[in-house]
Write a protein that holds these residues in place. Structure first.
Motif, short mmCIF file in Angstrom:
data_model
loop_
_atom_site.label_atom_id
_atom_site.label_comp_id
_atom_site.label_asym_id
_atom_site.label_seq_id
_atom_site.Cartn_x
_atom_site.Cartn_y
_atom_site.Cartn_z
N GLU A 175 0.06 13.20 -2.30
CA GLU A 175 -1.14 12.38 -2.50
C GLU A 175 -1.02 11.04 -1.78
O GLU A 175 -1.97 10.57 -1.16
CB GLU A 175 -1.37 12.15 -4.00
N THR A 176 0.16 10.41 -1.87
CA THR A 176 0.36 9.12 -1.22
C THR A 176 0.21 9.25 0.29
O THR A 176 -0.43 8.42 0.93
CB THR A 176 1.74 8.54 -1.58
N ALA A 177 0.80 10.29 0.86
CA ALA A 177 0.70 10.50 2.31
C ALA A 177 -0.76 10.69 2.74
O ALA A 177 -1.19 10.15 3.77
CB ALA A 177 1.53 11.70 2.73
N LYS A 178 -1.54 11.41 1.94
CA LYS A 178 -2.96 11.61 2.26
C LYS A 178 -3.72 10.28 2.25
O LYS A 178 -4.52 10.01 3.14
CB LYS A 178 -3.62 12.58 1.25
N TYR A 179 -3.46 9.45 1.24
CA TYR A 179 -4.17 8.18 1.12
C TYR A 179 -3.75 7.19 2.20
O TYR A 179 -4.58 6.43 2.71
CB TYR A 179 -3.99 7.58 -0.28
N ILE A 180 -2.45 7.19 2.56
CA ILE A 180 -2.00 6.30 3.64
C ILE A 180 -2.63 6.72 4.95
O ILE A 180 -3.15 5.90 5.71
CB ILE A 180 -0.46 6.30 3.77
N ASP A 181 -2.61 8.03 5.23
CA ASP A 181 -3.15 8.56 6.47
C ASP A 181 -4.66 8.29 6.59
O ASP A 181 -5.17 8.04 7.69
CB ASP A 181 -2.86 10.06 6.58
N ALA A 182 -5.36 8.34 5.47
CA ALA A 182 -6.80 8.08 5.48
C ALA A 182 -7.12 6.58 5.54
O ALA A 182 -8.28 6.21 5.69
CB ALA A 182 -7.44 8.69 4.24
N GLY A 183 -6.10 5.75 5.40
CA GLY A 183 -6.30 4.31 5.45
C GLY A 183 -6.82 3.72 4.15
O GLY A 183 -7.31 2.59 4.12
N LYS A 184 -6.72 4.47 3.05
CA LYS A 184 -7.21 4.01 1.75
C LYS A 184 -6.16 3.28 0.93
O LYS A 184 -6.49 2.60 -0.03
CB LYS A 184 -7.74 5.19 0.94
N ALA A 185 -4.89 3.43 1.29
CA ALA A 185 -3.81 2.79 0.53
C ALA A 185 -3.75 1.31 0.90
O ALA A 185 -3.69 0.96 2.07
CB ALA A 185 -2.48 3.46 0.82
N LYS A 186 -3.75 0.44 -0.11
CA LYS A 186 -3.68 -1.00 0.14
C LYS A 186 -2.25 -1.50 0.14
O LYS A 186 -1.92 -2.46 0.82
CB LYS A 186 -4.51 -1.74 -0.90
N ILE A 187 -1.39 -0.85 -0.65
CA ILE A 187 0.04 -1.19 -0.69
C ILE A 187 0.79 0.04 -1.17
O ILE A 187 0.27 0.84 -1.94
CB ILE A 187 0.29 -2.40 -1.60
N VAL A 188 2.02 0.21 -0.68
CA VAL A 188 2.84 1.37 -1.04
C VAL A 188 4.17 0.88 -1.59
O VAL A 188 4.76 -0.06 -1.06
CB VAL A 188 3.08 2.28 0.20
#
Length: 139
Positions: free
Chosen positions: A44-57
């Motif tokens: 899930e994290t990889a999907k959100y990072i790749d989509a540019g939706k993750a603000k911080i990891v």
């Protein structure tokens, strides 16, 4: 107002003092959980990072799979997403809500999380958010 109405006072939640990075991460994740803005797990994290939706990891240093760490680090660099290292995956799992809370308020059955991302911070006017962004140089 009649005499038989119950007047209930909502418990006031005091915000804990933010003195270090750990308490800031805990506070940010707590507020993000309230608005369903926490994503847990590699897929899930990889999907959100790749989509540019993750603000911080947040990535656990105690992760024992080097390919896992490389993937998350590379995605964060590629998408210019801030990456914060957390020392223990059990702590990260507890802060991300991957545990049961007993009647005394103590966490039980904590599941470790090697990777967590935030998509919605909720209230950005908190001391924890301000401290974390200051640490990242985004204040």
């Amino acid at each position: 107002m009649s005499d038989d109405e119950d007047i209930r006072a909502e418990p006031v939640q005091e915000e804990e003092k933010v003195t270090d990075l750990k308490s800031a991460i805990r506070g940010v994740l707590k507020h993000a959980l309230m608005v369903d803005g926490v994503i847990r797990g590699l897929h899930e994290t990889a999907k959100y990072i790749d989509a540019g939706k993750a603000k911080i990891v947040f990535l656990a240093e105690s992760c024992n799979e080097p390919a896992y760490k490389k993937l998350v680090q590379a995605l964060c660099v590629e998408k210019n997403t801030p990456l914060v290292d957390v020392e223990d995956n059990k702590l990260l799992g507890e802060w991300a809500g991957l545990c049961k809370i007993d009647k005394d308020g103590h966490p039980r059955k904590v599941v470790g999380a090697s990777c967590v991302c935030v998509t919605d911070f909720g209230d950005e006017n908190t001391e924890a958010y301000t401290f974390l962004m200051g640490q990242l140089g985004k204040s």
